[in-house]
Design a protein around this motif. Structure first.
Motif, PDB file in Angstrom:
ATOM      1  N   GLN A 150     -13.744 -64.413  35.300  1.00  0.00           N
ATOM      2  CA  GLN A 150     -13.642 -65.732  35.986  1.00  0.00           C
ATOM      3  C   GLN A 150     -13.248 -66.036  37.346  1.00  0.00           C
ATOM      4  O   GLN A 150     -13.766 -66.963  37.917  1.00  0.00           O
ATOM      5  CB  GLN A 150     -12.316 -66.503  35.155  1.00  0.00           C
ATOM      6  CG  GLN A 150     -12.191 -67.911  35.316  1.00  0.00           C
ATOM      7  CD  GLN A 150     -11.774 -68.568  33.926  1.00  0.00           C
ATOM      8  OE1 GLN A 150     -12.124 -68.336  32.924  1.00  0.00           O
ATOM      9  NE2 GLN A 150     -10.711 -69.440  34.222  1.00  0.00           N
ATOM     10  N   LEU A 194     -16.586 -65.748  38.987  1.00  0.00           N
ATOM     11  CA  LEU A 194     -17.276 -67.045  38.727  1.00  0.00           C
ATOM     12  C   LEU A 194     -16.684 -68.056  39.686  1.00  0.00           C
ATOM     13  O   LEU A 194     -17.446 -68.752  40.345  1.00  0.00           O
ATOM     14  CB  LEU A 194     -17.267 -67.575  37.371  1.00  0.00           C
ATOM     15  CG  LEU A 194     -17.625 -69.001  37.075  1.00  0.00           C
ATOM     16  CD1 LEU A 194     -19.093 -68.961  37.040  1.00  0.00           C
ATOM     17  CD2 LEU A 194     -16.957 -69.269  35.781  1.00  0.00           C
ATOM     18  N   GLN A 195     -15.675 -68.300  39.763  1.00  0.00           N
ATOM     19  CA  GLN A 195     -15.071 -69.235  40.588  1.00  0.00           C
ATOM     20  C   GLN A 195     -14.977 -69.071  42.160  1.00  0.00           C
ATOM     21  O   GLN A 195     -14.912 -70.096  42.779  1.00  0.00           O
ATOM     22  CB  GLN A 195     -13.522 -69.542  40.065  1.00  0.00           C
ATOM     23  CG  GLN A 195     -13.371 -70.105  38.547  1.00  0.00           C
ATOM     24  CD  GLN A 195     -12.182 -70.318  38.202  1.00  0.00           C
ATOM     25  OE1 GLN A 195     -11.000 -69.651  38.369  1.00  0.00           O
ATOM     26  NE2 GLN A 195     -12.033 -71.362  37.269  1.00  0.00           N
ATOM     27  N   ASP A 216     -22.635 -70.340  31.962  1.00  0.00           N
ATOM     28  CA  ASP A 216     -21.915 -70.630  30.763  1.00  0.00           C
ATOM     29  C   ASP A 216     -21.469 -69.463  30.020  1.00  0.00           C
ATOM     30  O   ASP A 216     -20.512 -69.459  29.484  1.00  0.00           O
ATOM     31  CB  ASP A 216     -22.901 -71.512  30.052  1.00  0.00           C
ATOM     32  CG  ASP A 216     -23.118 -72.677  30.666  1.00  0.00           C
ATOM     33  OD1 ASP A 216     -22.105 -73.412  31.289  1.00  0.00           O
ATOM     34  OD2 ASP A 216     -24.204 -73.558  30.616  1.00  0.00           O
ATOM     35  N   ILE A 219     -18.415 -68.126  31.259  1.00  0.00           N
ATOM     36  CA  ILE A 219     -17.248 -68.749  30.631  1.00  0.00           C
ATOM     37  C   ILE A 219     -16.756 -68.582  29.459  1.00  0.00           C
ATOM     38  O   ILE A 219     -15.617 -68.262  28.882  1.00  0.00           O
ATOM     39  CB  ILE A 219     -17.466 -70.334  30.724  1.00  0.00           C
ATOM     40  CG1 ILE A 219     -17.690 -70.717  32.458  1.00  0.00           C
ATOM     41  CG2 ILE A 219     -16.347 -71.451  30.028  1.00  0.00           C
ATOM     42  CD1 ILE A 219     -18.249 -72.351  32.505  1.00  0.00           C
ATOM     43  N   THR A 249     -15.145 -65.059  29.181  1.00  0.00           N
ATOM     44  CA  THR A 249     -13.675 -65.126  29.409  1.00  0.00           C
ATOM     45  C   THR A 249     -12.883 -65.669  28.203  1.00  0.00           C
ATOM     46  O   THR A 249     -11.828 -65.168  27.776  1.00  0.00           O
ATOM     47  CB  THR A 249     -13.591 -66.065  30.593  1.00  0.00           C
ATOM     48  OG1 THR A 249     -14.251 -65.791  31.598  1.00  0.00           O
ATOM     49  CG2 THR A 249     -12.225 -66.147  31.034  1.00  0.00           C
ATOM     50  N   LEU A 305      -2.901 -68.867  35.459  1.00  0.00           N
ATOM     51  CA  LEU A 305      -3.879 -69.930  35.729  1.00  0.00           C
ATOM     52  C   LEU A 305      -3.426 -70.998  36.474  1.00  0.00           C
ATOM     53  O   LEU A 305      -4.071 -71.476  37.534  1.00  0.00           O
ATOM     54  CB  LEU A 305      -4.124 -70.643  34.341  1.00  0.00           C
ATOM     55  CG  LEU A 305      -5.002 -69.950  33.373  1.00  0.00           C
ATOM     56  CD1 LEU A 305      -4.749 -70.547  31.908  1.00  0.00           C
ATOM     57  CD2 LEU A 305      -6.344 -69.846  33.716  1.00  0.00           C
ATOM     58  N   GLN A 365      -4.095 -69.496  40.036  1.00  0.00           N
ATOM     59  CA  GLN A 365      -5.560 -69.580  40.278  1.00  0.00           C
ATOM     60  C   GLN A 365      -5.938 -70.849  40.603  1.00  0.00           C
ATOM     61  O   GLN A 365      -6.884 -71.060  41.503  1.00  0.00           O
ATOM     62  CB  GLN A 365      -6.506 -68.709  39.162  1.00  0.00           C
ATOM     63  CG  GLN A 365      -8.013 -69.259  39.027  1.00  0.00           C
ATOM     64  CD  GLN A 365      -8.625 -68.172  40.098  1.00  0.00           C
ATOM     65  OE1 GLN A 365      -8.134 -67.494  40.876  1.00  0.00           O
ATOM     66  NE2 GLN A 365      -9.982 -68.181  40.168  1.00  0.00           N
ATOM     67  N   THR A 366      -5.526 -71.724  39.924  1.00  0.00           N
ATOM     68  CA  THR A 366      -5.853 -73.267  40.219  1.00  0.00           C
ATOM     69  C   THR A 366      -5.410 -73.406  41.693  1.00  0.00           C
ATOM     70  O   THR A 366      -5.933 -74.407  42.350  1.00  0.00           O
ATOM     71  CB  THR A 366      -5.204 -74.125  39.298  1.00  0.00           C
ATOM     72  OG1 THR A 366      -5.473 -73.932  37.894  1.00  0.00           O
ATOM     73  CG2 THR A 366      -5.944 -75.475  39.490  1.00  0.00           C
ATOM     74  N   LEU A 411      -7.561 -72.156  44.439  1.00  0.00           N
ATOM     75  CA  LEU A 411      -8.805 -72.910  44.472  1.00  0.00           C
ATOM     76  C   LEU A 411      -8.549 -74.101  45.176  1.00  0.00           C
ATOM     77  O   LEU A 411      -9.740 -74.666  45.918  1.00  0.00           O
ATOM     78  CB  LEU A 411      -9.475 -73.037  43.214  1.00  0.00           C
ATOM     79  CG  LEU A 411      -9.886 -71.728  42.418  1.00  0.00           C
ATOM     80  CD1 LEU A 411     -10.300 -72.022  40.958  1.00  0.00           C
ATOM     81  CD2 LEU A 411     -11.161 -71.173  43.120  1.00  0.00           C
ATOM     82  N   SER A 412      -7.089 -74.800  44.942  1.00  0.00           N
ATOM     83  CA  SER A 412      -7.123 -76.180  45.637  1.00  0.00           C
ATOM     84  C   SER A 412      -6.823 -75.797  47.048  1.00  0.00           C
ATOM     85  O   SER A 412      -6.850 -76.990  47.960  1.00  0.00           O
ATOM     86  CB  SER A 412      -6.079 -77.058  44.853  1.00  0.00           C
ATOM     87  OG  SER A 412      -5.006 -76.520  44.854  1.00  0.00           O
TER      88      SER A 412
END
Lengths: 289, 289
Positions: A85, A88-89, A108, A111, A114, A148, A151-152, A155-156
């Motif tokens: 993941q 991918l991200q 896809d 995803i 994962t 998570l 990770q979020t 990314l932000s």
């Protein structure tokens, strides 16, 4: 005090790898994209650091080999899910010297792989310790949520420049799965009272390791303009709540804290983590000399 | 024989919704993207069909309200994870009359929300029945794997024209979570011998429901050129192993098979599913008249 020799620990690691692979493929149709993508990713294992920490702890705590293998497979499966993941991200096209899963099989499929591995990890943990399944599963859920969240947040913050923020993210993103490698065996061995300490140790190690890694990448990240490197950030801002002047000092701080914490865990179950901390600390000293 | 009245079953459904929401937010920082995206998705609940089937079955089988709520929350959480991911992968911009999660918060956040909900579902199931946690978790893992296998196959057949293939996909993609709504309460009530039948019933219902849905969309899909509609496919090819000439007959076949199977489940735990089948069958008959 460790029941199994180095050789047999290697062997347990191999068996946990086989168990993880069997679990992941058991419900899939051979030849389907999902089956092919998982087989592809598993063909080249990584360092299996989390599985090894888990096996070491399981052995030290006197857990059966069968259960230890299951817990190690669960932790390593989670780690593999997070790698696929992350690639991918972060749009990272390669992993372990080959095309990343998303690059080869599409976004896809990556995803879905994962998701499948994430789901498998819970089944592996629950099957490793049926009598402790609830605690194993809820502890794992918390580690996944923390990862998570990290990770979020990561990314932000595309242009990370705040050191304390970067450390908070590393805490959640990298630390939770290291914590889990100690927490799961401790749960199985009924050492509930050591869980919060194990969580803290994994977190400290995760940050220390991340800073160590950022130190290795400091020069290349400086050239490429990647500002999300903690070692670069600390050059810009010496004012942090940790009262250090250099990234080396900061890595040293976290790794030695992790090691002293691990020394207090029952039955020496954190000794492999201490060894890892020492190896990183020595590497830092060699670099400084 | 059902302990709780309709009203109290509504109440259990509400409580399972609250439990799912609390579980999903418990490890997240308020104000973070992950927290906001989950809160946003949960603000408008769907039909909660799977939670209701689960609650009905739990009641019929004499499971405690507490455990029933947990299982229903687990199944509905899984369903929500699959919706958010379906929208992302199918590029569907709206869900429940508002922007889909990926459209509002971005693709990466949607992926992370899905992971979190998937992980939560296992924690909810394990906590609902600690003594049955291993079986609950491994059964759920199998359902997730089947759903992902179906979803991956679905995405890889962009131009679906093969009816039997489309039915095989619907079986995996739509059926597994309906099956789970019956399987989890049956596990808790120690009716292991009924599990394979419950799995089969959920699968039949899932296909029947999918064809029913495709019948409703047949005219609009014909206009828009969406060939992945089972009701359209059957106009092109009458030769299937099910020996039927129309999509109505095929839906009828699967829904009546599901209903007869459900009638054989213990303690009438499949009666709500039978009601759902009847309602769909009547709608088909009205349409035909």
């Amino acid at each position: 005090m460790n029941r199994n020799s180095e050789e047999s620990k290697e062997n347990l690691c191999g068996r946990s790898r086989v168990l993880a692979a069997q679990t992941s493929l058991s419900e899939l149709s051979p030849g389907s994209d999902l089956h092919r993508a998982i087989t592809y990713h598993q063909a080249v294992p990584g360092s299996e650091a989390r599985a090894k920490l888990c096996i070491y702890a399981g052995n030290a705590l006197g857990i059966s080999d069968e259960a230890t293998i299951g817990l190690a497979a669960a932790v390593e499966t989670l780690h593999n899910a997070s790698l696929i993941q992350d690639d991918l991200q972060d749009n990272d096209a390669t992993r372990r010297g080959r095309a990343a899963v998303w690059k080869k099989f599409g976004r896809d499929v990556a995803i879905n792989v994962t998701d499948l591995l994430l789901s498998n990890a819970f089944a592996l943990a629950a099957s490793a310790g049926p009598l402790h399944a609830q605690k194993l599963v809820t502890t794992m859920n918390r580690a996944v949520a923390r990862t998570l969240q990290g990770q979020t947040n990561d990314l932000s913050y595309e242009q990370q420049t705040d050191l304390d923020e970067a450390i908070a993210i590393a805490k959640e993103k990298s630390g939770a799965l290291f914590s889990l490698s100690l927490e799961l065996p401790l749960i199985m061995a009924d050492h509930q009272q050591s869980l919060s300490q194990a969580r803290e140790i994994g977190t400290l190690f995760g940050i220390g390791y991340q800073i160590f890694d950022d130190l290795l990448d400091r020069d290349s990240d400086r050239l490429s303009g990647n500002s999300a490197n903690i070692a670069l950030m600390i050059e810009e801002t010496a004012v942090t709540k940790y009262k250090v002047d250099t990234a080396e000092e900061l890595a040293y701080y976290f790794l030695s804290e992790a090691a002293s914490g691990a020394a207090e865990l029952p039955s020496g179950c954190g000794d492999l983590l201490i060894e890892k901390c020492s190896a990183l600390l020595h590497a830092l000293e060699r670099e400084a000399a």
